[in-house]
Structure formats: structure tokens, C-alpha cells
Design an enzyme around this catalytic site. Structure first.
Site, PDB file in Angstrom:
ATOM      1  N   ASP A 187      26.242  25.847   4.299  1.00  0.00           N
ATOM      2  CA  ASP A 187      25.010  26.155   3.587  1.00  0.00           C
ATOM      3  C   ASP A 187      23.816  26.114   4.545  1.00  0.00           C
ATOM      4  O   ASP A 187      23.968  25.752   5.713  1.00  0.00           O
ATOM      5  CB  ASP A 187      24.800  25.204   2.393  1.00  0.00           C
ATOM      6  CG  ASP A 187      24.821  23.728   2.783  1.00  0.00           C
ATOM      7  OD1 ASP A 187      24.859  23.412   3.983  1.00  0.00           O
ATOM      8  OD2 ASP A 187      24.802  22.881   1.865  1.00  0.00           O
ATOM      9  N   ASN A 213      22.503  14.659  -6.675  1.00  0.00           N
ATOM     10  CA  ASN A 213      22.667  15.211  -8.029  1.00  0.00           C
ATOM     11  C   ASN A 213      24.072  15.783  -8.234  1.00  0.00           C
ATOM     12  O   ASN A 213      24.315  16.498  -9.195  1.00  0.00           O
ATOM     13  CB  ASN A 213      21.613  16.303  -8.285  1.00  0.00           C
ATOM     14  CG  ASN A 213      21.737  17.457  -7.299  1.00  0.00           C
ATOM     15  OD1 ASN A 213      22.604  17.448  -6.421  1.00  0.00           O
ATOM     16  ND2 ASN A 213      20.865  18.445  -7.426  1.00  0.00           N
ATOM     17  N   HIS A 253      25.636  17.880  -6.107  1.00  0.00           N
ATOM     18  CA  HIS A 253      25.902  19.195  -5.526  1.00  0.00           C
ATOM     19  C   HIS A 253      26.886  19.090  -4.361  1.00  0.00           C
ATOM     20  O   HIS A 253      26.978  18.069  -3.690  1.00  0.00           O
ATOM     21  CB  HIS A 253      24.610  19.927  -5.121  1.00  0.00           C
ATOM     22  CG  HIS A 253      23.895  19.416  -3.913  1.00  0.00           C
ATOM     23  ND1 HIS A 253      22.520  19.435  -3.800  1.00  0.00           N
ATOM     24  CD2 HIS A 253      24.339  18.898  -2.746  1.00  0.00           C
ATOM     25  CE1 HIS A 253      22.168  18.950  -2.625  1.00  0.00           C
ATOM     26  NE2 HIS A 253      23.259  18.618  -1.966  1.00  0.00           N
ATOM     27  N   GLU A 298      24.262  23.808  -6.951  1.00  0.00           N
ATOM     28  CA  GLU A 298      23.469  22.856  -7.724  1.00  0.00           C
ATOM     29  C   GLU A 298      24.047  22.696  -9.138  1.00  0.00           C
ATOM     30  O   GLU A 298      24.831  23.535  -9.594  1.00  0.00           O
ATOM     31  CB  GLU A 298      22.027  23.377  -7.831  1.00  0.00           C
ATOM     32  CG  GLU A 298      21.312  23.503  -6.487  1.00  0.00           C
ATOM     33  CD  GLU A 298      20.812  22.157  -5.940  1.00  0.00           C
ATOM     34  OE1 GLU A 298      21.384  21.101  -6.263  1.00  0.00           O
ATOM     35  OE2 GLU A 298      19.843  22.178  -5.181  1.00  0.00           O
TER      36      GLU A 298
HETATM   37  C1  GLP Z   1      22.639  18.360   1.543  1.00  0.00           C
HETATM   38  C2  GLP Z   1      23.562  19.574   1.785  1.00  0.00           C
HETATM   39  C3  GLP Z   1      24.995  19.232   1.567  1.00  0.00           C
HETATM   40  C4  GLP Z   1      25.238  17.816   1.994  1.00  0.00           C
HETATM   41  C5  GLP Z   1      24.567  16.913   0.990  1.00  0.00           C
HETATM   42  C6  GLP Z   1      24.625  15.433   1.314  1.00  0.00           C
HETATM   43  O1  GLP Z   1      21.451  18.733   0.953  1.00  0.00           O
HETATM   44  N1  GLP Z   1      23.222  20.745   1.045  1.00  0.00           N
HETATM   45  O2  GLP Z   1      25.845  20.161   2.218  1.00  0.00           O
HETATM   46  O3  GLP Z   1      26.599  17.535   2.065  1.00  0.00           O
HETATM   47  O4  GLP Z   1      23.238  17.343   0.735  1.00  0.00           O
HETATM   48  O5  GLP Z   1      23.851  15.118   2.427  1.00  0.00           O
HETATM   49  P1  GLP Z   1      23.814  13.701   3.109  1.00  0.00           P
HETATM   50  O6  GLP Z   1      25.121  13.529   3.806  1.00  0.00           O
HETATM   51  O7  GLP Z   1      22.664  13.755   4.088  1.00  0.00           O
HETATM   52  O8  GLP Z   1      23.624  12.693   2.042  1.00  0.00           O
END
Ligand code: GLP
Length: 237
Positions: free
Chosen positions: A67, A135, A137, A142
Site C-alpha cells: 500500500d 481500526n 485495516h 479500511e
Molecule cells: C498502516 C499501513 C498498514 C500497516 C498498519 C500497521 O497504516 N497501511 O499496511 O500494516 O497501518 O502499522 P504499524 O505496524 O505501524 O502499527
């Protein structure tokens, strides 16, 4: 679903790296898809160390991006491209022909087609290592995302926009993201979900007790036949 709970983040990262290393050694030529974000950082570091000690050749497989924030590119600290290039593709010496990530500065739909074509050309995703948003995702799928979404441009939730500011060194005015969709991720041969820390405990508990629930996108993984959830103790309340 297999749930692997480790004592702390360091042990969880080591266990994930062992798992990925074993997959790569058994499956040269397959394609891997790694989430950016904070959680995978120690895993990626460990994989690079394993390559340096001869345990794995990280260039024996291909990589696709998961992403990206629309509008951000490599020069923007905190973009998925910057995080993955500086923490993995660069130090692991992965050549550009072996990877296709999303360019957040280019047209989102054209980028999606290019990344999906790259994935199809390499026989689909062999192993996906995903993180989970606060949340629920996965990637930027989302809450509310339907299971037939292959990928594309998405409106980011307020939660993702607020939480996401932690990655940036300056305030970013973001609204959209681009992501591989649920349908593409669920089609992966093997899926890992990684989460660490008390702050993730609630969303992990809710996501793991649901199945195919659009409000909790990670719950679409519940019925995957080769699904491995790696947690540290504090994420497993
Ligand atoms: C981000 C990304 C995800 C990621 C998630 C968790 O916004 N879109 O691909 O896995 O949120 O991120 P983190 O590991 O920093 O908690």
C-alpha cells in the site's frame, strides 16, 4: 488459523524472520508482499542479518508493495516506499527488477494495475506479511471494504490519517491511499499477520474472534487455510 504468541517484540520478530526465511529457502522464485509500518521493522532487520550470515538469499524471490499514501514518494519520510527501501530493499540489495511497489505520486489506478500485473506475472502472492491498523485495516483496506476488492485508490479513514502521522516528520495533508485489496491478499498462498504491543490488543482480540466482517477487515483472513498470526504477549490481552 495458527496463533503464535512470543514473550516480547524481539522474540516475535525473530520468530517471524525464521518463518519467512524458511519460506524463501523452500520457495525460490515466489513473490512476497510485506507491509510497511513500524511492526515489521525488526523482522526486516533480522532478515537482512540472516542474509549476511548466509542463511537466506533475499534476492531469490520477488516483492510487491502492499500500500501507499497517495501523494507521497521516496523523498517523503514515512512513505511506504521510503520505509521499505531504506529498511529492506536497499540494505538487502534487492534489484529493481525484483520488486514493484506503489508510487504514491503516480496515478493510483494505473499503479494498481501495474502492481497487480507484476503479481500475476510471478504466479500470485506466495507469502504476505501484513500488519493491522488500529481500526482493523490490513494494507489500506479500511472498515467497510468488501471482499471482492482487488485493489485501488481508497479514501482513508480518520483513524488511519490520525495514527499515520506518527510516520511523518512534518504534518501531511492526506486523504487517499492506494492498496492491494482483500481479494488479492486472501488469494496469497500463506498469510502472516503481525502485531505488537498493548495498544493492538483490543483490535486483535476483536479481529480474531470475527470472520468475514466488513467492519473488521483483518477478519477476512479468518478462513484462510494457511494463516499465521504472530503476536507478542502484550498484543494478546
Ligand atoms: C498502516 C499501513 C498498514 C500497516 C498498519 C500497521 O497504516 N497501511 O499496511 O500494516 O497501518 O502499522 P504499524 O505496524 O505501524 O502499527
Amino acid at each position: 488459523m495458527k496463533i503464535i504468541v512470543k514473550e516480547n517484540y524481539k522474540e516475535m520478530a525473530a520468530s517471524c524472520a525464521d518463518f519467512i526465511c524458511a519460506y524463501i529457502n523452500k520457495n525460490p522464485g515466489r513473490l512476497l508482499c510485506f507491509a510497511a509500518g513500524d511492526t515489521p521493522l525488526a523482522i526486516l532487520k533480522k532478515l537482512i542479518e540472516m542474509q549476511e550470515t548466509g542463511r537466506v538469499n533475499l534476492s531469490s524471490v520477488y516483492y510487491a508493495g502492499l500500500d501507499e499514501w497517495e501523494g507521497l514518494g521516496y523523498e517523503d519520510k514515512g512513505s511506504c516506499m521510503q520505509v521499505m527501501q531504506d529498511n529492506f530493499y536497499g540494505p538487502a540489495k534487492i534489484e529493481s527488477e525484483r520488486l514493484r511497489v506503489f508510487d504514491g505520486k503516480a496515478d493510483a489506478e494505473a499503479e494498481t494495475s501495474a502492481v497487480l500485473d507484476f503479481i500475476k506475472d510471478k504466479g500470485g502472492i506466495g507469502l504476505a506479511m501484513l500488519g493491522i491498523g488500529m481500526n482493523g485495516h490490513i494494507g489500506f483496506n479500511e472498515p467497510g471494504t468488501l471482499p471482492d476488492f482487488e485493489g485501488g485508490r481508497v479514501v482513508l479513514s480518520d483513524n488511519s490519517l490520525n495514527v499515520g502521522q506518527k510516520y511523518f516528520d512534518k504534518a501531511q495533508d492526506l486523504k487517499y491511499g492506494v492498496t492491494l485489496g482483500i481479494k488479492t491478499l486472501v488469494a496469497a498462498e500463506k498469510v502472516m499477520l503481525v502485531a505488537s504491543g498493548e495498544k493492538k490488543a483490543d483490535i486483535i482480540a476483536r479481529s480474531l474472534s470475527a470472520s468475514n466482517e466488513p467492519a473488521l477487515p483483518a477478519s477476512y483472513l479468518a478462513d484462510h487455510p494457511d494463516y499465521h498470526v504472530f503476536l507478542d504477549k502484550s498484543a494478546r490481552a
